[in-house]
Write an enzyme that holds these catalytic residues in place. Sequence first.
Site, PDB file in Angstrom:
ATOM      1  N   GLU A 176      11.914 -20.831  -7.200  1.00 22.47           N
ATOM      2  CA  GLU A 176      13.209 -21.594  -7.281  1.00 22.47           C
ATOM      3  C   GLU A 176      13.064 -21.740  -8.360  1.00 22.47           C
ATOM      4  OE1 GLU A 176      15.002 -25.724  -4.835  1.00 22.47           O
ATOM      5  OE2 GLU A 176      12.508 -25.223  -4.303  1.00 22.47           O
ATOM      6  N   LYS A 184      21.632 -23.794  -1.891  1.00 21.60           N
ATOM      7  CA  LYS A 184      20.347 -24.602  -0.822  1.00 21.60           C
ATOM      8  C   LYS A 184      21.081 -25.809  -0.195  1.00 21.60           C
ATOM      9  CE  LYS A 184      16.780 -27.382  -1.054  1.00 21.60           C
ATOM     10  NZ  LYS A 184      15.357 -27.566  -3.077  1.00 21.60           N
ATOM     11  N   ASN A 186      -9.530 -59.572 -23.034  1.00 20.69           N
ATOM     12  CA  ASN A 186      -8.232 -58.514 -23.035  1.00 20.69           C
ATOM     13  C   ASN A 186      -7.998 -57.928 -24.349  1.00 20.69           C
ATOM     14  OD1 ASN A 186      -6.967 -57.858 -20.355  1.00 20.69           O
ATOM     15  ND2 ASN A 186      -5.379 -59.876 -21.349  1.00 20.69           N
ATOM     16  N   CYS A 245      13.885 -23.419  -0.073  1.00 13.77           N
ATOM     17  CA  CYS A 245      12.583 -24.466  -0.668  1.00 13.77           C
ATOM     18  C   CYS A 245      13.382 -25.633   0.342  1.00 13.77           C
ATOM     19  CB  CYS A 245      12.673 -25.369  -1.364  1.00 13.77           C
ATOM     20  SG  CYS A 245      11.185 -26.072  -1.752  1.00 13.77           S
ATOM     21  N   SER A 261       7.409 -26.326  -4.516  1.00 11.95           N
ATOM     22  CA  SER A 261       7.021 -27.568  -3.867  1.00 11.95           C
ATOM     23  C   SER A 261       6.002 -28.206  -4.134  1.00 11.95           C
ATOM     24  CB  SER A 261       6.543 -26.234  -1.890  1.00 11.95           C
ATOM     25  OG  SER A 261       6.197 -27.741  -1.433  1.00 11.95           O
TER      26      SER A 261
END
Length: 613
Positions: free
Chosen positions: A44, A111, A426, A163, A190
């Site tokens: 894709e 899509k 810190n 997808c 994906s």
Amino acid sequence: MKSLRIAAVALNQTPLDWRGNLARASEAIEAARRAGATLVCLPELCLSGYGCEDAFYAPHVRRRTLDSLAALLPTTQGVGAVVGLPLEVEGRLYNAAACIADGVLLGFTLKQFLADDGIHYEPRWFKPWPRGKVATISACGLSVLAGDLLYDLAGVRLGIEICRDAWVADRPANGYAARGVTLAMNPSASHFAFGKQAIRRRLVTEGSRLIDGPYLYTNLLGNESGRALYEGGTLIAQRDTLTHQGPRFVFGDRTLTVVDVDVADSPTKTKPGDTIISAAWQRSPADAEKLNPHSPPQAAWETGDAVVYEEFSRAVSLALHDYRRKCRAEGFVLSLSGGADSAAVASLVWLIGRLSGDPATLETVYQATSNSGTVTRDAARAVATAVGATHHEWDVQDLVERYTGLAAAAVGHPLTWETDDLALQNIQSRVRSPGVWMLANLRRALLLTTGNRSEAAVGYATMDGDTSGGYAPIAGVSKRFVLDWLQWMETVGPAGVGPLPALAAINAQQPTAELRPPGAGQTDEADLMPYAVLDEIERSAIGDLDATERTLERLQARFPEHAPEQLAAWLERFDRLWRASQWKRERLAPSLHLDVLSVDPKTWRRWPILSGE
């Protein structure tokens, strides 16, 4: 019934890398042709890159993508290909898959269902295409059809899901059999998440059952644009059986899975309203002997009890490798504290070489103050030696004292642990930042940060101190996960690699920031709460967006050993720290999405910087 050789390609692309993306796509099609494939599917949006973000809006991006498609056409002599790209239709932008064969652009499938949850923002750029609609557009100097199309390719009727189309209940494949589809392809992008491949395997198998024929799935590969990792893992199912899976987490430009399948002849009749584009070409001849009738759909390491640790090891090491390569850094630099988080990051860099055969350069620094102990110093040295890092030991106590003195003079009184605890902690973290940044600059290297997701959720980090760096490889997982993974790495390790015994020096310790004087007995869980409790609160309050009352109910059911008053106090602490720390999360280095949960506001759970009850 036809015997057909098909190919699924996973590609490692980069957004807006026009020459590189085109070259890799062309080389993949040529490799498929050499293997005798008739049809090949690429991922894709692979011509532009999936992660172009708002660059998709730019007209020149759409123009250059079509230029790439036109340049790709001649590579398809004797072969058909499906390739993903963004496409403008009637003034709107769509996520498209071009179907090309024998040098001819046949059409574009668009899509229908966009990814809009989790880390996905596709509706920001694209529109969903209505089912059954077809439009005529001009592309590559041709007038072609775009929309809900089917293709008859040399007697094979092809349907395409893109997808997310396969992830919804009303997926296009539900009606493919009635429309005469005998082969389906799914070009995907994906992203990786723990356990997600099992869902993909189910969807691909279901798609094959729906059409009673072969279903082919492709995916991107590697760290494409910085925050999402794609593992490849192409899939092919035939008649309700998953028969092939391409390798996952490969270090390289592509993987190619070539398979012979039996495909039913295209029907002579069509369903009213269907638009079918036909093409005939001289198909590349397949070998007389059928290829790969069946192969194991999973690698051996994917079937054991430690799959999540295997996936983490392979995913993050690949992501680090690609991130360094794509940002053109010459190696990695890491402030190695002798604690769990920095040891995990060093181990992941070490795994790059073990899994790819191409070791990454790593330079580490242990930066001591008067509150540092020999245990962490020795542990850092042992881990650096084990992973092959160039290691340095610096004493930065004089810098701490100079800054403390300057601040004390400015406020007009000495700073003490009783009145100035947080500032004194810190400053130790902050003075460690400039030197290690300078080393990274001198080495032209990528400085890695070591924060995990648990720390990000509650702001347990010093901005411009331990948060300094260009990439945060473990920010997508919890502290509890890091500790458990280190235990596994010490004794087992990834398949084919084995353990890293030097981590015993890390695992023997209780996590501590080591910023208060040694006699204070500082530990992370004493500063915050038990990690298991923190994880459950995060799942409920941030993951599921539960109200305070519901989260407290979940805590009481999960941790009956703790008094309700204590659980309520921890929940109140989490809520206060979460709300106060959003500005920190906005400034953290880019991190990798690994789990269903995330606190990265740029890829998953967004939150206002200022908020209250």
